[in-house]
Motif scaffolding. Sequence first.
Motif, PDB file in Angstrom:
ATOM      1  N   SER A 208       0.825  -1.211   0.000  1.00 26.87           N
ATOM      2  CA  SER A 208       0.000   0.000   0.000  1.00 26.87           C
ATOM      3  C   SER A 208       0.855   1.255   0.000  1.00 26.87           C
ATOM      4  N   ALA A 209       1.880   1.274  -0.867  1.00 26.12           N
ATOM      5  CA  ALA A 209       2.677   2.486  -1.027  1.00 26.12           C
ATOM      6  C   ALA A 209       1.997   3.366  -2.069  1.00 26.12           C
ATOM      7  N   VAL A 210       2.052   4.686  -1.856  1.00 23.55           N
ATOM      8  CA  VAL A 210       1.502   5.628  -2.832  1.00 23.55           C
ATOM      9  C   VAL A 210       2.314   5.475  -4.118  1.00 23.55           C
ATOM     10  N   HIS A 213      -2.074   2.957  -3.155  1.00 24.48           N
ATOM     11  CA  HIS A 213      -2.515   2.850  -1.776  1.00 24.48           C
ATOM     12  C   HIS A 213      -4.037   2.892  -1.660  1.00 24.48           C
ATOM     13  N   VAL A 265       8.938   7.095  -4.554  1.00 24.52           N
ATOM     14  CA  VAL A 265       7.830   6.406  -3.870  1.00 24.52           C
ATOM     15  C   VAL A 265       7.906   6.642  -2.362  1.00 24.52           C
ATOM     16  N   THR A 269       4.960   8.588  -0.413  1.00 27.59           N
ATOM     17  CA  THR A 269       4.220   7.744   0.525  1.00 27.59           C
ATOM     18  C   THR A 269       4.229   8.346   1.919  1.00 27.59           C
ATOM     19  N   TYR A 272       2.082  11.670   1.895  1.00 23.56           N
ATOM     20  CA  TYR A 272       0.654  11.412   1.779  1.00 23.56           C
ATOM     21  C   TYR A 272       0.105  10.780   3.050  1.00 23.56           C
ATOM     22  N   GLY A 273       0.785   9.712   3.531  1.00 20.47           N
ATOM     23  CA  GLY A 273       0.285   8.993   4.704  1.00 20.47           C
ATOM     24  C   GLY A 273       0.160   9.889   5.907  1.00 20.47           C
ATOM     25  N   ILE A 292       0.519   3.355   5.843  1.00 22.72           N
ATOM     26  CA  ILE A 292       1.084   3.835   4.579  1.00 22.72           C
ATOM     27  C   ILE A 292       2.320   4.679   4.857  1.00 22.72           C
ATOM     28  N   GLY A 296       6.466   4.143   3.773  1.00 20.59           N
ATOM     29  CA  GLY A 296       7.356   5.122   3.154  1.00 20.59           C
ATOM     30  C   GLY A 296       8.619   5.297   3.968  1.00 20.59           C
TER      31      GLY A 296
END
Lengths: 458, 166
Positions: A208-210, A213, A265, A269, A272-273, A292, A296
């Motif tokens: 579930s990495a951006v 995700h 990534v 990640t 965002y997380g 997430i 990252g």
Amino acid sequence: MNAIILLALVGVFSMFCGLFRLRTLALPVILLSLIASLVIYQYNMHGDFSNLLNNMVRFDSFSDSFSIVIVFSSIFLFIMSRYYYSEKIEHLTDIYALITFSVAGGILLVSFQNLVMLFLGVEILSIPLYILAASNRRSLESNEAGLKYFLTGAFFTSIMLLGITMIYGAYGSFDTDQITSLIQSQGASPLFVLGAVLILCAMFFKLSAVPFHYWAPDVYQGAPTVLTAYVSTVVKIAAMGALLKFAMFITHYESNIWVNLFTFVAIITMVYGNVVSIVQHNFKRLLAYSGIANVGFVMIAVIILNDNSVPYILYNLLAYTVAAILAFSIYSTVKTHTGVDTIDELAGLLTNNKLLSAGFLVALLSFAGIPPLSGFFGKYFIIAHAVVAEYFWLAIIAVILSVLGAYNYLRISAAIVKSNDSIPAIQLSMPYKLYIIGSIIVILALGIFPDQVLDILR
Amino acid sequence: MAAALFYALSLICIVSSLIMIFHKNTMYSVLFLLVTFFSVAGLYVTLNAQFLAIVHIIVYAGAIMVLFLYVIMFLNMSHIINFQKSKAIKIAATATGLMFLLVIIAALSSATYNGNVTAGHEIGLASTLGHIIFNEFLIPFEVSSILFLSAMVGVVIFNKKDLIDE
């Protein structure tokens, strides 16, 4: 190989327990077999399968360390599931069997040496997850989570297969050792790069990495909490092991591309997380985003990729796993007894439930990275690793974002300690109390003896 | 002769798979998928992979096709469906797909090939395949039993009545 065979057989045994009305027997046998697998890995009793293996899987110190962490974490998960599912669930033993199969798949995944085994490992790990996500048949949310997870998962499986086919097309082999020597002798084919990128996409999806995700929050929220805990911990350890092994394999070919890819990534990640989790109100969704963010964070060590990366990554994942399973377990206990769902409703948990709150707070503060809890060293090792490898700007980004992440956990902690007695006292059974105390001790022990733990993981 | 057969089968395969994707009626899509499967099976035969061709027809044209037809019948999808999608999604999907196509074409065009591959006469026989599965690929073969077992358990979990709850 012995551990995988043992776990597969115990899974079948667990299903027979359901058939012969021996439900209570299943869990003790599974726990015993997990402990036996730990012994197998600690004392290297893999059994002699050398004439059968054909370099399909390899059990070396790398896969041993990852397998030990996977099995150790799943022990906590099984104890949690004992208190999550009431005895009355019809398919209890089948669910145990599915989790056991999935753990066996995770072990296969971190020991892959052949791209066929990579694919099979991912599938054995994932197929039970799709079933478990939808296993709460009465709940519409669970059905939605299962279907979403299954469709996106199937899509990324096909992407991974396409990637494997590209690599096979370039070198005519699935064996990573053979491909490595072919790359060194005749150079890397563009098809290989394309294939590797496609396989990495599928692995990022599992982690579930951006930007892969988007399934995580919905699945985490809808699925039964045991599955949420499993997906966010053990599955991520296995997928991270596979990613690390695959990264070691592809960096035989010019590593600049991969460092840039992983850096990109890792940063999006983390950002965002951590940023999106600030606006979450549902606890499971929040932990999805914090998971997430953690992926990252761990990926920083994958960018650097040297001898120290493996123990640091494992330590971080282990610290995260124990705390996450404890937090999910307490949350689901509180939820089943009082119907609390959002973070604001958790306010005043401490007033009437001292032990539950203590466990919750320890888990949350460990996430936030407060010493001497294990989460602190989990973060510290990775950041120190980045500084030693002279990735200063990456370390700075990581520090800023983990402060931002800590705000989230402190927000929940502040809600719990509010003086407000809206949540009634919850009766806990003795073994469950012992489980909470045991988890707290493990989190503290990991944080107090980090060097000894690193030695085991090396 | 072999080349003519190859080109004919490839043409049928490509055209029918395109029709399958673009046809609005799902029933026709399924039928053209069937044509695609048969032409791919024909390609396998020209490559001396008779066993693979037979398995392909039995599994895909047989089992999976029946599954598709049942799903279409259950969902009553024989009438034409118009999906409502926003323009932004359509443009984004097209752009992403074209970019991916570009990457694949670039990779394929710059890859080097080690001359023509000629298929051996023995390659597609069931015994050859068996030797490979039970020697080189023994571990994946055995391990996949766990995979199929868990899929079967899933079917049971979803379809068995809850005796205790009800």
